[in-house]
Design a protein around this motif. Structure first.
Motif, PDB file in Angstrom:
ATOM      1  N   LEU A 141       8.561 -57.332  20.843  1.00 30.76           N
ATOM      2  CA  LEU A 141       8.049 -58.084  19.772  1.00 30.76           C
ATOM      3  C   LEU A 141       9.329 -58.142  18.905  1.00 30.76           C
ATOM      4  CD1 LEU A 141       6.339 -59.171  18.600  1.00 30.76           C
ATOM      5  CD2 LEU A 141       4.743 -57.139  17.650  1.00 30.76           C
ATOM      6  N   THR A 142       9.915 -56.401  18.964  1.00 30.84           N
ATOM      7  CA  THR A 142      10.714 -55.968  18.013  1.00 30.84           C
ATOM      8  C   THR A 142      12.196 -55.990  18.413  1.00 30.84           C
ATOM      9  OG1 THR A 142      11.072 -53.681  18.562  1.00 30.84           O
ATOM     10  CG2 THR A 142       9.443 -54.041  17.013  1.00 30.84           C
ATOM     11  N   GLY A 143      12.798 -56.696  19.784  1.00 31.72           N
ATOM     12  CA  GLY A 143      13.762 -57.251  19.827  1.00 31.72           C
ATOM     13  C   GLY A 143      14.574 -56.232  20.770  1.00 31.72           C
ATOM     14  N   ASP A 144      13.893 -55.485  20.851  1.00 32.60           N
ATOM     15  CA  ASP A 144      14.625 -53.711  21.204  1.00 32.60           C
ATOM     16  C   ASP A 144      14.591 -53.735  22.617  1.00 32.60           C
ATOM     17  OD1 ASP A 144      15.442 -52.597  19.264  1.00 32.60           O
ATOM     18  OD2 ASP A 144      13.381 -51.999  18.332  1.00 32.60           O
ATOM     19  N   ALA A 145      13.687 -54.729  23.495  1.00 35.25           N
ATOM     20  CA  ALA A 145      13.792 -54.656  24.726  1.00 35.25           C
ATOM     21  C   ALA A 145      14.870 -55.434  25.179  1.00 35.25           C
ATOM     22  CB  ALA A 145      12.303 -55.243  25.109  1.00 35.25           C
ATOM     23  N   PRO A 146      15.961 -55.408  26.174  1.00 33.10           N
ATOM     24  CA  PRO A 146      17.379 -56.118  26.894  1.00 33.10           C
ATOM     25  C   PRO A 146      16.589 -56.750  27.166  1.00 33.10           C
ATOM     26  CG  PRO A 146      16.983 -53.807  27.945  1.00 33.10           C
ATOM     27  CD  PRO A 146      15.419 -53.959  27.611  1.00 33.10           C
ATOM     28  N   GLU A 147      17.640 -58.096  27.037  1.00 33.39           N
ATOM     29  CA  GLU A 147      17.129 -59.931  27.578  1.00 33.39           C
ATOM     30  C   GLU A 147      18.397 -60.454  28.007  1.00 33.39           C
ATOM     31  OE1 GLU A 147      15.033 -61.717  26.915  1.00 33.39           O
ATOM     32  OE2 GLU A 147      13.853 -60.469  25.244  1.00 33.39           O
ATOM     33  N   PHE A 148      18.120 -60.350  29.225  1.00 34.12           N
ATOM     34  CA  PHE A 148      18.831 -61.035  30.873  1.00 34.12           C
ATOM     35  C   PHE A 148      19.160 -61.882  30.126  1.00 34.12           C
ATOM     36  CE2 PHE A 148      16.138 -56.924  32.225  1.00 34.12           C
ATOM     37  CZ  PHE A 148      16.818 -55.911  32.659  1.00 34.12           C
ATOM     38  N   LYS A 149      20.393 -62.645  31.152  1.00 32.02           N
ATOM     39  CA  LYS A 149      21.073 -63.903  31.056  1.00 32.02           C
ATOM     40  C   LYS A 149      20.455 -64.147  32.016  1.00 32.02           C
ATOM     41  CE  LYS A 149      25.911 -61.895  29.945  1.00 32.02           C
ATOM     42  NZ  LYS A 149      27.047 -61.681  30.636  1.00 32.02           N
ATOM     43  N   GLU A 150      20.202 -65.789  31.923  1.00 33.25           N
ATOM     44  CA  GLU A 150      19.797 -67.141  33.136  1.00 33.25           C
ATOM     45  C   GLU A 150      21.123 -66.917  33.942  1.00 33.25           C
ATOM     46  OE1 GLU A 150      16.837 -67.841  33.061  1.00 33.25           O
ATOM     47  OE2 GLU A 150      15.999 -67.476  31.291  1.00 33.25           O
ATOM     48  N   MET A 151      20.405 -66.509  34.649  1.00 27.35           N
ATOM     49  CA  MET A 151      20.912 -67.107  36.438  1.00 27.35           C
ATOM     50  C   MET A 151      20.331 -67.689  37.630  1.00 27.35           C
ATOM     51  SD  MET A 151      23.498 -63.611  35.844  1.00 27.35           S
ATOM     52  CE  MET A 151      24.960 -64.061  36.918  1.00 27.35           C
ATOM     53  N   PRO A 152      20.592 -68.145  38.005  1.00 26.30           N
ATOM     54  CA  PRO A 152      20.218 -68.513  39.289  1.00 26.30           C
ATOM     55  C   PRO A 152      19.356 -67.466  40.394  1.00 26.30           C
ATOM     56  CG  PRO A 152      22.591 -69.501  39.933  1.00 26.30           C
ATOM     57  CD  PRO A 152      22.651 -68.925  38.308  1.00 26.30           C
ATOM     58  N   ALA A 153      17.929 -68.209  40.661  1.00 31.17           N
ATOM     59  CA  ALA A 153      17.211 -66.816  41.311  1.00 31.17           C
ATOM     60  C   ALA A 153      17.855 -66.036  42.522  1.00 31.17           C
ATOM     61  CB  ALA A 153      15.798 -67.596  41.702  1.00 31.17           C
ATOM     62  N   ASP A 154      18.942 -66.848  43.176  1.00 31.19           N
ATOM     63  CA  ASP A 154      19.482 -66.306  44.248  1.00 31.19           C
ATOM     64  C   ASP A 154      20.686 -65.560  43.995  1.00 31.19           C
ATOM     65  OD1 ASP A 154      20.903 -68.087  43.719  1.00 31.19           O
ATOM     66  OD2 ASP A 154      21.427 -69.098  45.674  1.00 31.19           O
ATOM     67  N   THR A 167      24.996 -58.569  37.668  1.00 26.69           N
ATOM     68  CA  THR A 167      26.571 -58.468  36.586  1.00 26.69           C
ATOM     69  C   THR A 167      27.589 -57.367  36.626  1.00 26.69           C
ATOM     70  OG1 THR A 167      25.764 -58.275  34.078  1.00 26.69           O
ATOM     71  CG2 THR A 167      25.917 -60.618  35.182  1.00 26.69           C
ATOM     72  N   GLY A 168      26.158 -56.307  36.096  1.00 27.27           N
ATOM     73  CA  GLY A 168      26.788 -54.710  35.751  1.00 27.27           C
ATOM     74  C   GLY A 168      27.073 -54.441  34.227  1.00 27.27           C
ATOM     75  N   GLU A 169      26.161 -55.693  33.492  1.00 30.25           N
ATOM     76  CA  GLU A 169      26.379 -55.650  31.493  1.00 30.25           C
ATOM     77  C   GLU A 169      25.430 -54.594  31.673  1.00 30.25           C
ATOM     78  OE1 GLU A 169      25.132 -57.900  28.034  1.00 30.25           O
ATOM     79  OE2 GLU A 169      25.305 -59.099  29.738  1.00 30.25           O
ATOM     80  N   ALA A 170      25.977 -53.478  30.405  1.00 27.43           N
ATOM     81  CA  ALA A 170      24.992 -51.639  30.107  1.00 27.43           C
ATOM     82  C   ALA A 170      25.020 -52.920  28.339  1.00 27.43           C
ATOM     83  CB  ALA A 170      25.768 -50.898  29.857  1.00 27.43           C
ATOM     84  N   MET A 171      23.231 -52.825  28.767  1.00 28.63           N
ATOM     85  CA  MET A 171      22.523 -52.993  27.242  1.00 28.63           C
ATOM     86  C   MET A 171      22.194 -52.056  27.035  1.00 28.63           C
ATOM     87  SD  MET A 171      21.024 -56.732  28.752  1.00 28.63           S
ATOM     88  CE  MET A 171      20.970 -55.696  30.369  1.00 28.63           C
ATOM     89  N   GLU A 172      21.918 -51.363  25.693  1.00 31.28           N
ATOM     90  CA  GLU A 172      21.021 -50.559  24.507  1.00 31.28           C
ATOM     91  C   GLU A 172      19.820 -50.800  24.816  1.00 31.28           C
ATOM     92  OE1 GLU A 172      22.062 -47.377  24.424  1.00 31.28           O
ATOM     93  OE2 GLU A 172      24.530 -47.527  25.161  1.00 31.28           O
ATOM     94  N   THR A 173      19.053 -49.320  24.672  1.00 25.85           N
ATOM     95  CA  THR A 173      17.367 -50.066  24.835  1.00 25.85           C
ATOM     96  C   THR A 173      17.814 -48.659  23.457  1.00 25.85           C
ATOM     97  OG1 THR A 173      17.650 -48.094  26.126  1.00 25.85           O
ATOM     98  CG2 THR A 173      16.660 -50.350  26.722  1.00 25.85           C
ATOM     99  N   PRO A 174      17.256 -48.991  21.958  1.00 27.63           N
ATOM    100  CA  PRO A 174      17.320 -48.269  20.460  1.00 27.63           C
ATOM    101  C   PRO A 174      15.477 -47.114  21.239  1.00 27.63           C
ATOM    102  CG  PRO A 174      18.032 -50.388  20.073  1.00 27.63           C
ATOM    103  CD  PRO A 174      17.822 -50.282  21.789  1.00 27.63           C
ATOM    104  N   ASN A 175      14.278 -48.336  21.845  1.00 24.27           N
ATOM    105  CA  ASN A 175      13.720 -47.483  21.406  1.00 24.27           C
ATOM    106  C   ASN A 175      13.594 -46.342  22.815  1.00 24.27           C
ATOM    107  OD1 ASN A 175      11.628 -49.035  19.474  1.00 24.27           O
ATOM    108  ND2 ASN A 175      11.019 -50.154  21.442  1.00 24.27           N
TER     109      ASN A 175
END
Length: 379
Positions: free
Chosen positions: A43-56, A115-123
């Motif tokens: 709700l607060t936008g602190d959860a990482p949002e993963f990119k839309e990519m093909p399911a496979d 992708t190996g992209e790192a995303m911060e999780t403020p909470n």
């Protein structure tokens, strides 16, 4: 029940309740947002949002993900690596200045497994939710704070038991759930206090006892390390310090072959408190709702990747692992979380009404004593 026995139980109920009430109110209030921690993060936008990519889209090799994490936090050491239950494409990394450092000083973040992209999780590292968690777990006082809260939990259970003893003879004179509307405010609150207390009875005992066990988690883990882990790693006692760890690429494959039918929950890297200086510890979980909370550690030599041992779980570790999700209502999805939150609010009402009843009674006692003293002086 004899009047003297009632007075004794009343004394126990009054003072166990009074001593623990302030702490229990704090725990109930801080526990309320923690029940919905995942929902609040989204709700607060602190959860990482993963990119839309093909399911496979394939996942990166485990060692590649570890390298991505280390590149995101240069200078830090990998402590734990795990998998997100909410999104199969997310893995979490926990790093610190040293492998066995204070967990409160560690840094948590998420990695996109594709992708190996790192995303911060403020909470997970600060902010409102972390303040709530630290207050709820140890009041920023470390192990002494946890043990104090454990003691308060035991007093809470004693208050519940003594309340049951006192409620039984009280209800012989009234029908169950009776609230006497024509009586004084104090009597109405007493009836509500008793009614809500009985309704929340089982939940309060469960949450109280699981809270005590969770507060003693550091001691339980230390005992497990002494009983099981240290015995298993005894052959490495005189081994030279680990110069270079083997690549983590095959850890999942090795662990699945060792514990068929299980999935990895998280990996403790060499030097962390759930492993040893010379081992990876891969904690495997079952595939049912219950066994997914029970973990089987597989110790893997960090240099040549051979399996050293599969640790059996002592009963107290099973109790700890099962108590953690039960304490926050994580067993039954959103319906159970809503139920847990409702019972939490009712418990706050019970605690608050108990304070009010004690204060009114004490004020009446003081007033009566003053009145007697005035009459004595006049005489």
């Amino acid at each position: 029940m004899k009047s003297q026995t009632i007075r004794r139980w009343s004394f126990i109920h009054t003072w166990t309740s009074l001593i623990c009430t302030a702490f229990l109110l704090m725990l109930a209030i801080t526990g309320l947002p923690l029940i919905f921690s995942h929902e609040i993060a989204h709700l607060t936008g602190d959860a990482p949002e993963f990119k839309e990519m093909p399911a496979d889209t394939p996942h990166l090799d485990l060692e590649q993900l570890v390298r991505s994490a280390e590149a995101h936090r240069p200078g830090d050491v990998m402590q734990y690596f795990g998998w997100d239950d909410d999104d199969p494409n997310g893995v979490y990394a926990i790093m610190g200045k040293t492998a066995g450092g204070d967990p409160n000083e560690s840094h948590s973040f998420m990695i996109d497994a594709r992708t190996g992209e790192a995303m911060e999780t403020p909470n997970a590292n600060g902010g409102f939710m972390m303040i709530m968690l630290r207050l709820h777990v140890d009041m920023y006082a470390g192990l002494p704070g946890k043990l104090l809260l454990a003691f308060m939990g035991l007093l809470f259970v004693m208050a519940i038991v003594s309340g049951i003893v006192l409620y039984a003879p009280f209800m012989r004179r009234l029908d169950f759930a009776t609230v006497r509307p024509n009586k004084s405010t104090r009597v109405r609150w007493l009836d509500l206090h008793n009614l809500i207390g009985v309704v929340t009875l089982t939940w309060a005992i469960v949450v109280g006892l699981t809270g005590v066990l969770n507060a003693c988690a550091d001691l339980v883990i230390a005992q497990w390390r002494t009983d099981a882990l240290m015995t298993m790693i005894a052959p490495y006692k005189d081994a030279a310090p680990l110069a270079e760890r083997g690549a983590a690429s095959r850890l999942i494959e090795i662990s699945k072959a060792t514990v068929p039918g299980a999935e990895p929950a998280f990996i403790a890297f060499p030097g962390s408190r759930f492993s040893s200086e010379h081992h990876y510890a891969v904690f495997m979980k079952g595939d049912t709702h219950l066994t997914s909370h029970l973990l089987t550690p597989v110790l893997i030599d960090a240099q040549d990747l051979h399996v050293t041992a599969t640790l059996s779980r002592p009963w107290y570790m099973d109790a700890l692992l099962l108590s953690q999700p039960l304490h926050f209502g994580d067993y039954g999805g959103m319906p159970m979380k809503v139920l847990w939150a409702a019972l939490d609010v009712l418990t706050i009402i019970v605690l608050g009404s108990g304070l009010y009843l004690w204060w009114v009674r004490r004020r009446a006692t003081v007033a009566a004593a003053k009145s007697i003293a005035v009459e004595a002086e006049a005489a």
